[in-house]
Design a protein around this motif. Structure first.
Motif, PDB file in Angstrom:
ATOM      1  N   LEU A 159      -5.794  21.402  30.622  1.00  0.00           N
ATOM      2  CA  LEU A 159      -5.886  21.516  32.036  1.00  0.00           C
ATOM      3  C   LEU A 159      -5.206  20.297  32.859  1.00  0.00           C
ATOM      4  O   LEU A 159      -4.635  20.562  33.883  1.00  0.00           O
ATOM      5  CB  LEU A 159      -7.314  21.555  32.558  1.00  0.00           C
ATOM      6  N   SER A 203      -1.410  20.963  32.795  1.00  0.00           N
ATOM      7  CA  SER A 203      -1.076  22.176  33.739  1.00  0.00           C
ATOM      8  C   SER A 203      -1.084  21.725  35.182  1.00  0.00           C
ATOM      9  O   SER A 203      -0.247  21.888  35.843  1.00  0.00           O
ATOM     10  CB  SER A 203      -2.200  23.179  33.589  1.00  0.00           C
ATOM     11  N   LEU A 250       5.758  28.026  38.034  1.00  0.00           N
ATOM     12  CA  LEU A 250       4.253  27.707  37.698  1.00  0.00           C
ATOM     13  C   LEU A 250       3.645  29.154  37.340  1.00  0.00           C
ATOM     14  O   LEU A 250       2.605  29.091  36.780  1.00  0.00           O
ATOM     15  CB  LEU A 250       3.448  27.295  39.008  1.00  0.00           C
ATOM     16  N   LEU A 275       4.452  29.444  33.702  1.00  0.00           N
ATOM     17  CA  LEU A 275       3.493  28.343  33.006  1.00  0.00           C
ATOM     18  C   LEU A 275       2.314  28.778  32.731  1.00  0.00           C
ATOM     19  O   LEU A 275       1.520  28.915  31.644  1.00  0.00           O
ATOM     20  CB  LEU A 275       3.457  26.873  33.782  1.00  0.00           C
ATOM     21  N   ALA A 276       1.614  29.689  33.705  1.00  0.00           N
ATOM     22  CA  ALA A 276       0.316  30.116  33.834  1.00  0.00           C
ATOM     23  C   ALA A 276       0.408  31.317  32.922  1.00  0.00           C
ATOM     24  O   ALA A 276      -0.672  31.408  32.079  1.00  0.00           O
ATOM     25  CB  ALA A 276      -0.044  30.419  35.103  1.00  0.00           C
ATOM     26  N   SER A 298       0.445  29.897  29.225  1.00  0.00           N
ATOM     27  CA  SER A 298      -0.836  29.383  28.892  1.00  0.00           C
ATOM     28  C   SER A 298      -1.912  30.519  28.627  1.00  0.00           C
ATOM     29  O   SER A 298      -2.596  30.408  27.753  1.00  0.00           O
ATOM     30  CB  SER A 298      -1.405  28.488  30.044  1.00  0.00           C
ATOM     31  N   TRP A 329      -5.666  28.647  34.109  1.00  0.00           N
ATOM     32  CA  TRP A 329      -4.282  28.330  34.234  1.00  0.00           C
ATOM     33  C   TRP A 329      -3.319  28.549  35.226  1.00  0.00           C
ATOM     34  O   TRP A 329      -2.344  27.936  35.590  1.00  0.00           O
ATOM     35  CB  TRP A 329      -3.543  28.868  32.912  1.00  0.00           C
ATOM     36  N   PRO A 389      -2.755  24.112  38.439  1.00  0.00           N
ATOM     37  CA  PRO A 389      -1.495  23.313  38.982  1.00  0.00           C
ATOM     38  C   PRO A 389      -1.451  23.398  40.671  1.00  0.00           C
ATOM     39  O   PRO A 389      -1.148  22.548  41.051  1.00  0.00           O
ATOM     40  CB  PRO A 389      -0.180  24.251  38.537  1.00  0.00           C
ATOM     41  N   ALA A 418      -1.204  35.084  34.662  1.00  0.00           N
ATOM     42  CA  ALA A 418      -2.065  34.451  33.513  1.00  0.00           C
ATOM     43  C   ALA A 418      -3.143  35.644  32.961  1.00  0.00           C
ATOM     44  O   ALA A 418      -3.377  35.693  31.750  1.00  0.00           O
ATOM     45  CB  ALA A 418      -2.743  33.393  33.798  1.00  0.00           C
TER      46      ALA A 418
END
Length: 148
Positions: free
Chosen positions: A29, A32, A68, A71-72, A75, A86, A90, A134
């Motif tokens: 976390l 992130s 982002l 990224l989520a 994750s 996730w 951010p 996510a």
């Protein structure tokens, strides 16, 4: 305000989270959240100093938001349990950075606490696509693990 008090505050929050969450999850976390702040700083550094707010928001939505969301999604696929976090981390970190970070320009004025709440409102709206990404990735990961 310098970076040191903000970093100490973040470490205290991470320590409090470590009381309730596994260390690996706190670390993930934190990474992130750091990626959210880095994405915002990269957008800020790519613009001239006197850029209007609308141009900044458009640049952020076109560059940082898809990164982002990716990224989520990554994750969420890798760690599908409670994947919504996730997508939130951010953007929540970015809102905290805007309100309490070392370069925060938010101040109490004629509108009372509204300038302090607005970054969190924007973070909640911006986090919606990342949460969806996510959760979809987590759904795919769970389906793949179950074999169907």
């Amino acid at each position: 305000m310098s970076l040191l008090p903000f970093a100490v505050t973040c470490l205290i929050v991470a320590g409090l989270l470590a009381l309730f969450l596994p260390a690996k999850q706190v670390l993930l976390l934190g990474l992130s959240a750091a990626m959210g702040i880095v994405a915002q700083l990269l957008v800020e550094l790519s613009l001239p100093a006197k850029t209007p707010g609308e141009v900044y928001q458009i640049r952020y939505m076109l560059t940082a938001l898809p990164a982002l969301c990716a990224l989520a999604a990554i994750s969420g696929y890798r760690w599908p349990r409670q994947a919504w976090q996730w997508g939130v981390a951010p953007f929540l970190a970015t809102a905290v950075w805007n309100v309490a970070g070392p370069y925060a320009a938010v101040s109490w004025g004629n509108l009372g606490p509204i300038p302090y709440l607005f970054p969190f409102y924007l973070a909640a709206l911006a986090a919606i696509p990342a949460i969806i990404a996510a959760e979809v990735a987590a759904y795919v990961a769970r389906r793949r693990l179950s074999g169907s």
